[in-house]
Design a protein around this motif. Structure first.
Motif, PDB file in Angstrom:
ATOM      1  N   VAL A   1       0.864  -1.191   0.000  1.00  0.00           N
ATOM      2  CA  VAL A   1       0.000   0.000   0.000  1.00  0.00           C
ATOM      3  C   VAL A   1       0.898   1.236   0.000  1.00  0.00           C
ATOM      4  N   ILE A   2       0.589   2.211  -0.864  1.00  0.00           N
ATOM      5  CA  ILE A   2       1.340   3.474  -0.851  1.00  0.00           C
ATOM      6  C   ILE A   2       0.451   4.590  -0.337  1.00  0.00           C
TER       7      ILE A   2
ATOM      8  N   GLY B   1      -1.304 -10.707  -5.419  1.00  0.00           N
ATOM      9  CA  GLY B   1      -1.113  -9.512  -4.609  1.00  0.00           C
ATOM     10  C   GLY B   1      -1.400  -8.256  -5.403  1.00  0.00           C
ATOM     11  N   PHE B   2      -0.883  -7.111  -4.932  1.00  0.00           N
ATOM     12  CA  PHE B   2      -1.248  -5.831  -5.564  1.00  0.00           C
ATOM     13  C   PHE B   2      -0.335  -4.736  -5.045  1.00  0.00           C
ATOM     14  N   VAL B   3      -0.332  -3.636  -5.797  1.00  0.00           N
ATOM     15  CA  VAL B   3       0.184  -2.363  -5.284  1.00  0.00           C
ATOM     16  C   VAL B   3      -1.023  -1.443  -5.249  1.00  0.00           C
ATOM     17  N   MET B   4      -1.392  -1.004  -4.053  1.00  0.00           N
ATOM     18  CA  MET B   4      -2.608  -0.210  -3.915  1.00  0.00           C
ATOM     19  C   MET B   4      -2.260   1.234  -3.586  1.00  0.00           C
ATOM     20  N   GLU B   5      -2.949   2.173  -4.208  1.00  0.00           N
ATOM     21  CA  GLU B   5      -2.742   3.592  -3.869  1.00  0.00           C
ATOM     22  C   GLU B   5      -4.074   4.325  -3.885  1.00  0.00           C
ATOM     23  N   GLY B   6      -4.195   5.258  -2.933  1.00  0.00           N
ATOM     24  CA  GLY B   6      -5.454   6.002  -2.813  1.00  0.00           C
ATOM     25  C   GLY B   6      -6.391   5.355  -1.806  1.00  0.00           C
TER      26      GLY B   6
ATOM     27  N   ASP C   1       1.803  -6.608   3.271  1.00  0.00           N
ATOM     28  CA  ASP C   1       3.211  -6.809   3.638  1.00  0.00           C
ATOM     29  C   ASP C   1       3.837  -5.525   4.155  1.00  0.00           C
ATOM     30  N   LEU C   2       3.542  -4.424   3.452  1.00  0.00           N
ATOM     31  CA  LEU C   2       4.167  -3.164   3.849  1.00  0.00           C
ATOM     32  C   LEU C   2       3.308  -1.991   3.381  1.00  0.00           C
ATOM     33  N   VAL C   3       3.204  -0.986   4.253  1.00  0.00           N
ATOM     34  CA  VAL C   3       2.562   0.286   3.897  1.00  0.00           C
ATOM     35  C   VAL C   3       3.687   1.313   3.808  1.00  0.00           C
ATOM     36  N   ILE C   4       3.756   1.994   2.676  1.00  0.00           N
ATOM     37  CA  ILE C   4       4.839   2.949   2.481  1.00  0.00           C
ATOM     38  C   ILE C   4       4.266   4.354   2.509  1.00  0.00           C
ATOM     39  N   GLU C   5       4.876   5.195   3.319  1.00  0.00           N
ATOM     40  CA  GLU C   5       4.501   6.616   3.295  1.00  0.00           C
ATOM     41  C   GLU C   5       5.502   7.326   2.389  1.00  0.00           C
ATOM     42  N   LEU C   6       4.995   7.828   1.266  1.00  0.00           N
ATOM     43  CA  LEU C   6       5.841   8.556   0.321  1.00  0.00           C
ATOM     44  C   LEU C   6       5.849  10.015   0.782  1.00  0.00           C
ATOM     45  N   ASP C   7       6.998  10.428   1.298  1.00  0.00           N
ATOM     46  CA  ASP C   7       7.063  11.694   2.023  1.00  0.00           C
ATOM     47  C   ASP C   7       7.573  12.825   1.125  1.00  0.00           C
ATOM     48  N   VAL C   8       6.700  13.822   0.881  1.00  0.00           N
ATOM     49  CA  VAL C   8       7.064  14.973   0.040  1.00  0.00           C
ATOM     50  C   VAL C   8       6.469  16.235   0.685  1.00  0.00           C
TER      51      VAL C   8
END
Ligand code: AP5
Length: 220
Positions: A7-8, A84-89, A110-117
């Motif tokens: 998850v992003i 599986g998947f890559v989920m965003e939003g 598996d992992l939630v990524i916080e894309l920091d900007v």
């Protein structure tokens, strides 16, 4: 082979869509974008599209029951349930995150990524973003398509997204601070979050993401 479920999270304009496309190609899993799904339903004038349209136009979140049901139906499709998947939003608030845990049980993300900007950077990116109306590919005023605002990949018209106006961008960022930012602490508390710096050119960001993800997947 083990499925890969990612998850992003990140502010509007952090590059979630841009990076999710790359990660889905790398891990050979589908990309699930609730924003893209809603835009497709709006374009097709379906029941979900009609319910979502007014919220999207004003920069508000579509009600949880509509989003959760749409995601639940998508996750049972074979590509996502097997690989599986890559989920965003999604998720965008704690209620959606709870619902996602429930949908995925007993195979959690598996992992939630916080894309920091930083906010100033995302505001500039969104104001200059242009998208293909057919395939959704991203461009910007600084990196336009090669010919006459037609998509390099499919020839579709490349335009500004309707919700990329100054007023709606600021409403969307406000919603992020209030509803989505608390998810960072929520996922940290259960050791499922990695923060990744989303500034720099897209290739550099992808390399950072892959490092964070590979190191997490190695622990499975
Ligand atoms: P959605 O489509 O998800 O929009 P968003 O969250 O506002 O996110 P964006 O698409 O704006 O940003 P992004 O992070 O994907 O950035 P991108 O990669 O495009 O949602 C739209 C609406 O649908 C919501 O407002 C809501 O109403 C509804 N909705 C959706 N999901 C919902 C949910 N779960 N619950 C309720 N409602 C929901 O990049 C932005 C720009 O920057 C591009 O031009 C790109 O080329 C450029 N860029 C990307 N990376 C870089 C980089 N590293 N350097 C320079 N430029 C870059």
């Amino acid at each position: 082979m083990l499925a890969t479920r990612l998850v992003i999270l990140g502010k509007q304009g952090a590059g979630k869509g841009t990076q999710a496309i790359r990660l889905s190609q790398h891990f050979r899993v589908p990309r699930i974008s609730t924003g893209d799904m809603f835009r497709m339903f709006v374009k097709g004038d379906s029941e979900i599209g009609r319910r979502a349209k007014k919220y999207m136009e004003s920069g508000d979140l579509v009600p949880d029951e509509v989003v959760n049901e749409m995601v639940r139906e998508r996750l049972v499709e074979l590509d996502a349930s097997e690989h599986g998947f890559v989920m965003e939003g999604f998720p965008r608030n704690v209620a959606q995150a709870d619902a996602l845990d429930d949908m995925l049980s007993p195979h959690p993300v598996d992992l939630v990524i916080e894309l920091d900007v930083p906010t100033g950077v995302v505001m500039r990116r969104l104001a200059s973003r242009r998208v293909c109306t057919v395939c959704g590919l991203n461009y910007s005023v600084d990196a336009p398509p090669k010919k006459n605002w037609t998509c390099d990949a499919c020839g579709g018209d490349v335009v500004q997204r309707e919700d990329d106006t100054e007023a709606v961008i600021s409403r969307r960022l406000d919603q992020y601070d209030k509803q989505t930012a608390p998810l960072v602490a929520w996922y940290l508390a259960t050791d499922r979050l990695a923060a990744v710096d989303g500034e720099g050119d897209p290739d550099t960001v992808t390399r950072r993401l892959l490092r964070a993800i590979e190191s997490r997947l190695a622990r499975r």
